[in-house]
Design an enzyme around this catalytic site. Sequence first.
Site, short mmCIF file in Angstrom:
data_model
loop_
_atom_site.label_atom_id
_atom_site.label_comp_id
_atom_site.label_asym_id
_atom_site.label_seq_id
_atom_site.Cartn_x
_atom_site.Cartn_y
_atom_site.Cartn_z
N SER A 126 0.85 -1.19 0.00
CA SER A 126 0.00 0.00 0.00
C SER A 126 0.89 1.25 0.00
CB SER A 126 -0.96 -0.05 1.19
OG SER A 126 -1.98 0.89 1.06
N ASP A 149 -8.50 -4.45 -6.25
CA ASP A 149 -8.06 -3.68 -5.08
C ASP A 149 -8.86 -2.39 -4.94
OD1 ASP A 149 -6.54 -2.12 -3.18
OD2 ASP A 149 -4.83 -3.42 -3.60
N HIS A 176 -7.36 -5.76 -0.76
CA HIS A 176 -6.22 -4.84 -0.79
C HIS A 176 -4.94 -5.64 -0.66
CE1 HIS A 176 -4.05 -1.20 -0.51
NE2 HIS A 176 -3.94 -1.13 0.81
#
Length: 520
Positions: free
Chosen positions: A233, A459, A489
Site C-alpha cells: 500500500s 483492489d 487490498h
Amino acid sequence: MPNPSRPSRPRATALTATALLLSCVLAGCSDSSKEAKDGDLSAQKLDWKDCPAPSAAEGGGNAPSPLPNGGQWQCATMKAPLDWAKPKGDTIGIALIRAKTSGDSSKRIGSLVFNFGGPGGSGVTTLPAFGQDYAKLRTRYDLVSFDPRGVGSSAPVKCENDQQLDAYFQQDATPDDAAERTAYLDNTKKFNAACEKNSKKVLPHVRTTDAARDMDLMRQVLGDDKLYYFGISYGTELGGVYAHLFPKNVGRAVLDAVVDPTQNAEQSSLGQARGFQLALDNFAADCTSQATPCPLGDTPQDVKDRIAKLLEDLDAKPISGIFPRRLTQTAATNGIAQALYSKDYWQYLTEGLQQAYSGDGKVLMALSDSLNGRSENGEYSNISAANIAINCADEKPRYSTGYVEQKLPEFRAASPLFGDFLAWSMLSCTDWPVAGAADHPDVSAPGAPPILVVGNTGDPATPYEGAKKMVDALGKGVGVELTYKGQGHGSYDSKNKCVQAVVNGYLLDGKVPAAGTVCS
C-alpha cells in the site's frame, strides 16, 4: 474516512484490529541504542531485547507471542536525525522489530524490511501479527519492520485526545448545508490546530523522503550492503521514493498494492472512489450469486440501493452502536469501507448490514473503530494523526470548500456511496501548519535493479491501474509488473499460491518473472 487521499490504512494492521474488535462484538520497543562515540549514526549498535507490549500509540495489546521455533521477537530503537538537513543535530528514536532467520545462517541473504502502509501503520505491531505469512521468506532473511517517524513509538504525532477523537469521528463528514459545512470545517481546523500545538517540532519532518532516508540508515545499521524491501500500500510509495533517492542501494524490492505515483491528492481520492465502488459492486454481485438467498437483496442493484437508503436514514437519525456511541452515517460508511479491504471480511459486512437494518449498529461501528485505530477500551492509536500529518507534509495541493463543491458531481459519478466522503476529505490539509512538498512523489530510479510491482485487479484502496503507472515511473528496465486477478487490498497476503511462488522465487532466489505475468 479520515483523510483517505492516500491509501488510508495498511491491510494487515487494519484487519488485525478488526478481528480483535469483532471477536468482542460477535461472541514499543526498547529505547536503548548504543550511539557511536564519533556521532556517526550509521555506526550505532542496536541493543536488541525481547519486545514489550505495544504502546498506546502503536495500538496497545500484548507483547508479541513467541516465534514458532521457540525464538522471541526482538525490539530495539535506532537513532535518526530529526532533520535530515542537519544530520548532526537533534535525534529521534525509530522503533524496530525483528525475527532472526529460521534457516541455515550460511544461506542468509540479509534483513528484509517491511512497511505495511497507511501512512501511519505501526510495523512493530503488524509484523508479528502476520509474521507467519512470511515464514518462507524468513528461511533466508531476518524479518524486520519499524514504526516510521511520526508513527507509534517513533516520535509519534499527537493531536486530539481520545474523547475529542470520539467526537471527531462521529461528525457529519458529508455536509449538506451551510451549517453542516461550517461545523465540518471548524472540526477540521480544531484537529489541525491540536496537531500543531502537540507536535509542532516533528510535523515538518515526517515526509516520505525523511522515512526513506531513515531506511537507508537502517540498512547500514543492520549491516546490509543493499536494502531488501517489501512494501505494501503506502509502503509501495515509500519504496519507490527510496529507489529514487538511493537506486544503487536497492537489493530486491517488492511493491504490493501499488500507489499510483503520478497522481495528486485529488486524483488519488477520485481513484479510491472508483476502487471502493468496484469493491462494493463485487461484494453485491457475490452475495446475490450464492446458492443460498442473499439476505441483503435479490439483485446487486437491490443490495446497493438498500445500503444507500440505510446511509440516508442514518444521516437523519443514527442508531444504537457500541454504547454509549451511536452509529452515524459517517461511522457506517467507514465500517463498510473497512470490510471492503478484504474479501475475508465480506461476511462481517453482510452481518453488520443485517443488524443495522434491524437497528443494531455494533458490527459496523466495530469495523469503523478498526479503521480509525480505536481499541475496545476507547484508546486510539496515533494512526489517524500520523496519516494526516504524513499526507499533508507530502502533498502540495490545498483545496477550498468551493473547489470541493465544484467537484462533487464527478466524485458522485465515480461512486454514489463513497464519492461525497472522499471529495470532502480533500479539505483535511487546507489549514495544515506545514507546507506540502510536491504534487506527487518522484519514484524515477535509473540504475536500480529490477523491482517487482504487484497489482490486484480488485483492489479498492490502491486501484490496479496504479501498478502500471509505478512500473512506467520507475523507468525502463526497473519495474516488473505481476498481475493478480483477485479481490481485496494487496496480493501476497491473499495466500494465492501463484503470487506467493513468484514473489518468493524473486526474493529468495533472485528469479525475476517475465514482465506481464498474471496470477488468478
